[in-house]
Design an enzyme around this catalytic site. Structure first.
Site: not given
Length: 202
Positions: A121, A158
């Site tokens: 991701s 993230k």
């Protein structure tokens, strides 16, 4: 004869200390006080996490690692189109580099995390599956920084986004276009630290 009465702080210490275990007094040089205080603050954080979060084996940076100085060479290395090869004669030893000094600025607050082997991701930011992340817990997590966060008991890496009342943890993979994790009431979100380096195998 009076002995001056009870002194504040005197007597047997409770085991209910900020660290969750008995403590003792020790004298230390003033020059190392900031490092010791930082270390103790991180110790308290880790202990609190161990109570409320699942157990996780973290690798901490060594406080006084042995020197491992390797040659650092200067000279141009082409990574694009070229009409020829640069002469090896232009490369020469300039100095010796210790990666501890390069990658770790605050050892007591630095930890290493491994990215899952199938976790893609964050590849657009150079964080590849199976990579090793250098994370500094003493850096303030600002919008736009890549962070390690705990979301409902799960560790994730993230990019942090904060604007007005909106707080999101965003993925950096345009091809997969994973949806962001948006903070809302009832969601347990804790920022562990800021990612300073990503080390990936080629």
């Amino acid at each position: 004869m009076s002995h001056g009465g009870k002194r504040p702080g005197a007597g047997r210490k409770s085991i209910n200390s900020p660290f969750g275990e008995p403590t003792f007094l020790v004298r230390m040089p003033i020059s190392i006080k900031p490092k010791v205080v930082t270390f103790l603050e991180e110790f308290k954080k880790r202990r609190a996490l161990s109570i409320t979060q699942p157990q996780s084996v973290l690798i901490a940076a060594a406080i006084n690692p042995p020197l491992l100085e390797l040659p650092l060479y200067i000279g141009k290395v082409s990574a694009g189109r070229t009409t020829g090869f640069a002469s090896p004669a232009q490369d020469y030893e300039q100095e010796r580099l210790d990666l501890n000094k390069k990658m770790v600025t605050n050892a007591p607050a630095t930890f290493f995390y491994t990215v899952g082997k199938s976790d893609d991701s964050m590849i657009d930011d150079g964080i590849m599956p199976g990579g090793l992340l250098v994370v500094d817990r003493s850096i303030t997590a600002k919008s736009g920084k890549n962070v390690i966060a705990i979301v409902d008991g799960e560790y994730v890496v993230k990019r942090l986004y904060k604007r007005n009342e909106v707080i999101e943890l965003r993925s950096m993979n345009k091809e997969r276009n994973y949806p962001p994790i948006r903070y809302k009431e009832g969601l347990e979100l804790l920022i562990e630290g800021v990612v300073t380096y990503a080390i990936n195998a080629l």
